[in-house]
Design a protein around this motif. Structure first.
Motif, PDB file in Angstrom:
ATOM      1  N   ARG A  32      -8.025 -15.458   1.457  1.00 51.96           N
ATOM      2  CA  ARG A  32      -8.982 -14.471   0.980  1.00 51.96           C
ATOM      3  C   ARG A  32      -8.514 -13.049   1.240  1.00 51.96           C
ATOM      4  NH1 ARG A  32     -14.821 -16.253   2.740  1.00 51.96           N
ATOM      5  NH2 ARG A  32     -15.360 -14.848   1.044  1.00 51.96           N
ATOM      6  N   LEU A  33      -8.681 -12.195   0.276  1.00 55.14           N
ATOM      7  CA  LEU A  33      -8.102 -10.859   0.301  1.00 55.14           C
ATOM      8  C   LEU A  33      -8.587 -10.014   1.454  1.00 55.14           C
ATOM      9  CD1 LEU A  33      -6.463  -8.504  -0.910  1.00 55.14           C
ATOM     10  CD2 LEU A  33      -8.397  -8.061  -2.408  1.00 55.14           C
ATOM     11  N   SER A  34      -9.860  -9.849   1.580  1.00 59.96           N
ATOM     12  CA  SER A  34     -10.256  -8.762   2.467  1.00 59.96           C
ATOM     13  C   SER A  34     -11.081  -9.194   3.662  1.00 59.96           C
ATOM     14  CB  SER A  34     -11.012  -7.694   1.686  1.00 59.96           C
ATOM     15  OG  SER A  34     -12.280  -8.160   1.345  1.00 59.96           O
ATOM     16  N   THR A  35     -11.259 -10.483   3.902  1.00 61.57           N
ATOM     17  CA  THR A  35     -11.932 -10.871   5.130  1.00 61.57           C
ATOM     18  C   THR A  35     -10.943 -11.355   6.188  1.00 61.57           C
ATOM     19  OG1 THR A  35     -12.319 -13.115   4.322  1.00 61.57           O
ATOM     20  CG2 THR A  35     -14.068 -11.506   3.950  1.00 61.57           C
ATOM     21  N   ASP A  36      -9.705 -11.473   5.820  1.00 66.23           N
ATOM     22  CA  ASP A  36      -8.692 -11.894   6.771  1.00 66.23           C
ATOM     23  C   ASP A  36      -7.952 -10.671   7.298  1.00 66.23           C
ATOM     24  OD1 ASP A  36      -5.736 -14.007   6.621  1.00 66.23           O
ATOM     25  OD2 ASP A  36      -7.121 -13.576   8.262  1.00 66.23           O
ATOM     26  N   THR A  37      -7.503 -10.726   8.535  1.00 61.50           N
ATOM     27  CA  THR A  37      -6.758  -9.613   9.121  1.00 61.50           C
ATOM     28  C   THR A  37      -5.440  -9.439   8.394  1.00 61.50           C
ATOM     29  OG1 THR A  37      -7.752  -9.974  11.276  1.00 61.50           O
ATOM     30  CG2 THR A  37      -5.699  -8.740  11.226  1.00 61.50           C
ATOM     31  N   GLN A  38      -5.145  -8.214   8.017  1.00 66.31           N
ATOM     32  CA  GLN A  38      -3.859  -7.904   7.409  1.00 66.31           C
ATOM     33  C   GLN A  38      -2.989  -7.211   8.454  1.00 66.31           C
ATOM     34  OE1 GLN A  38      -4.036  -5.963   3.578  1.00 66.31           O
ATOM     35  NE2 GLN A  38      -5.873  -7.085   2.995  1.00 66.31           N
ATOM     36  N   LYS A  93      -5.281   9.540   1.391  1.00 65.64           N
ATOM     37  CA  LYS A  93      -5.678   8.267   1.980  1.00 65.64           C
ATOM     38  C   LYS A  93      -4.667   7.171   1.654  1.00 65.64           C
ATOM     39  CE  LYS A  93     -10.635   9.246   1.594  1.00 65.64           C
ATOM     40  NZ  LYS A  93     -11.930   8.789   1.017  1.00 65.64           N
ATOM     41  N   VAL A  94      -4.667   6.151   2.455  1.00 67.19           N
ATOM     42  CA  VAL A  94      -3.896   4.947   2.149  1.00 67.19           C
ATOM     43  C   VAL A  94      -4.520   4.280   0.916  1.00 67.19           C
ATOM     44  CG1 VAL A  94      -3.242   2.662   2.988  1.00 67.19           C
ATOM     45  CG2 VAL A  94      -3.286   4.606   4.577  1.00 67.19           C
ATOM     46  N   PHE A 123       3.654   0.931   2.609  1.00 73.52           N
ATOM     47  CA  PHE A 123       3.418  -0.067   3.638  1.00 73.52           C
ATOM     48  C   PHE A 123       3.337  -1.451   3.013  1.00 73.52           C
ATOM     49  CE2 PHE A 123       2.628   2.532   7.274  1.00 73.52           C
ATOM     50  CZ  PHE A 123       2.055   3.694   6.800  1.00 73.52           C
ATOM     51  N   TYR A 134       0.857  -1.168   0.000  1.00 77.09           N
ATOM     52  CA  TYR A 134       0.000   0.000   0.000  1.00 77.09           C
ATOM     53  C   TYR A 134       0.899   1.226   0.000  1.00 77.09           C
ATOM     54  CZ  TYR A 134      -3.731  -3.093   1.707  1.00 77.09           C
ATOM     55  OH  TYR A 134      -4.655  -4.099   1.846  1.00 77.09           O
ATOM     56  N   PHE A 171      -4.383   0.963  -1.889  1.00 73.84           N
ATOM     57  CA  PHE A 171      -3.926  -0.379  -2.207  1.00 73.84           C
ATOM     58  C   PHE A 171      -3.140  -0.363  -3.522  1.00 73.84           C
ATOM     59  CE2 PHE A 171      -4.021  -4.865  -2.757  1.00 73.84           C
ATOM     60  CZ  PHE A 171      -4.426  -5.142  -4.042  1.00 73.84           C
ATOM     61  N   PHE A 200       0.268  -4.982   9.213  1.00 70.99           N
ATOM     62  CA  PHE A 200       1.057  -3.996   8.496  1.00 70.99           C
ATOM     63  C   PHE A 200       2.445  -3.829   9.090  1.00 70.99           C
ATOM     64  CE2 PHE A 200      -1.612  -1.523   5.488  1.00 70.99           C
ATOM     65  CZ  PHE A 200      -2.787  -2.224   5.630  1.00 70.99           C
ATOM     66  N   GLY A 201       3.398  -3.515   8.233  1.00 70.85           N
ATOM     67  CA  GLY A 201       4.712  -3.075   8.676  1.00 70.85           C
ATOM     68  C   GLY A 201       4.695  -1.590   9.006  1.00 70.85           C
TER      69      GLY A 201
END
Lengths: 108, 116
Positions: B99-105, B42-43, B91, B35, B45, B107-108
């Motif tokens: 799964r892309l967006s239902t799992d916790t991501q 805004k941040v 980031f 990101y 993707f 961040f560094g």
């Protein structure tokens, strides 16, 4: 609403106050909503991933609710502490569209 | 607790130069992301990566950008010929499941790229 909007942009509260802020998102084709807490110079910290209408999640003094039909999520902080001072970000959808964040400052 | 790390924390480069930003995702994670956040915006993707392939990318991620997992631990973002507008905080993130967006991501801390 086409984009993800967060309000207010910034918030100043006294230690001990409870507070809440909003993330608004497109109500059609809902997939997931993420909340992050981001302190300056640190990694954004994942708070919640919300997927179901009516979801309520809690982590300590922080909780969140989700209304997918009307397209909003609330984040609540009960009894704010100075260490809660951070920017709170939400991100929506399959393509992780972020809001601009709510900058919270808790004064001792 | 495992965390995503990024190096360097700040990179300054001249316009037209190539830069490589490095990330070490959490070791048992399968999905990796980049990101960026331009100052005051805004941040956004950029790209997601799974099984040594790009799985999703945004319009921002044009031919100037590439990603690679050169070994079992590093995940890199290369910008071939930097432009002034590439100046941003970049980031890296990783998630455990597919799964892309239902799992916790996770961040560094980000790399601040400044293009002069």
């Amino acid at each position: 609403i086409l984009n993800v909007e967060q309000s207010p942009q910034s918030l100043h509260v006294q230690e001990g106050d409870s507070t809440n802020f909003t993330c608004s998102f497109p109500s059609s084709n809902f997939y997931a909503l993420h909340w992050y807490r981001w302190e300056t110079a640190k990694s954004p910290e994942a708070l919640f991933v919300m997927t179901l209408n009516g979801d309520e999640k809690k982590k300590g003094r922080i909780s969140a609710t989700l209304n997918t039909k009307e397209g909003y999520s609330y984040l609540y902080i009960k009894g704010s502490q100075p260490e809660d001072s951070a920017t709170y970000l939400c991100a929506f959808g399959d393509d992780m569209r972020f809001g601009a964040g709510t900058r919270l400052t808790v004064k001792p | 607790e495992p965390e995503v790390t990024q190096t360097p924390s700040h990179q300054v480069t001249q316009m037209g130069q190539e830069v490589i930003l490095r990330c070490v995702p959490i070791s048992n994670h399968l999905y990796f992301y980049w990101y960026r956040q331009i100052l005051g915006q805004k941040v956004e993707f950029l790209v997601s990566f799974y099984n040594n392939e790009i799985s999703e990318k945004s319009e921002i991620f044009d031919d100037q950008f590439s990603v690679e997992r050169p070994d079992g631990s590093n995940f890199t973002l290369k910008i071939r010929s930097t432009k002034l507008e590439d100046s941003a905080m970049y980031f890296c993130a990783s998630s455990e499941f597919i799964r892309l967006s239902t799992d916790t991501q996770y961040f560094g801390p980000g790399t601040r790229l400044t293009v002069l």
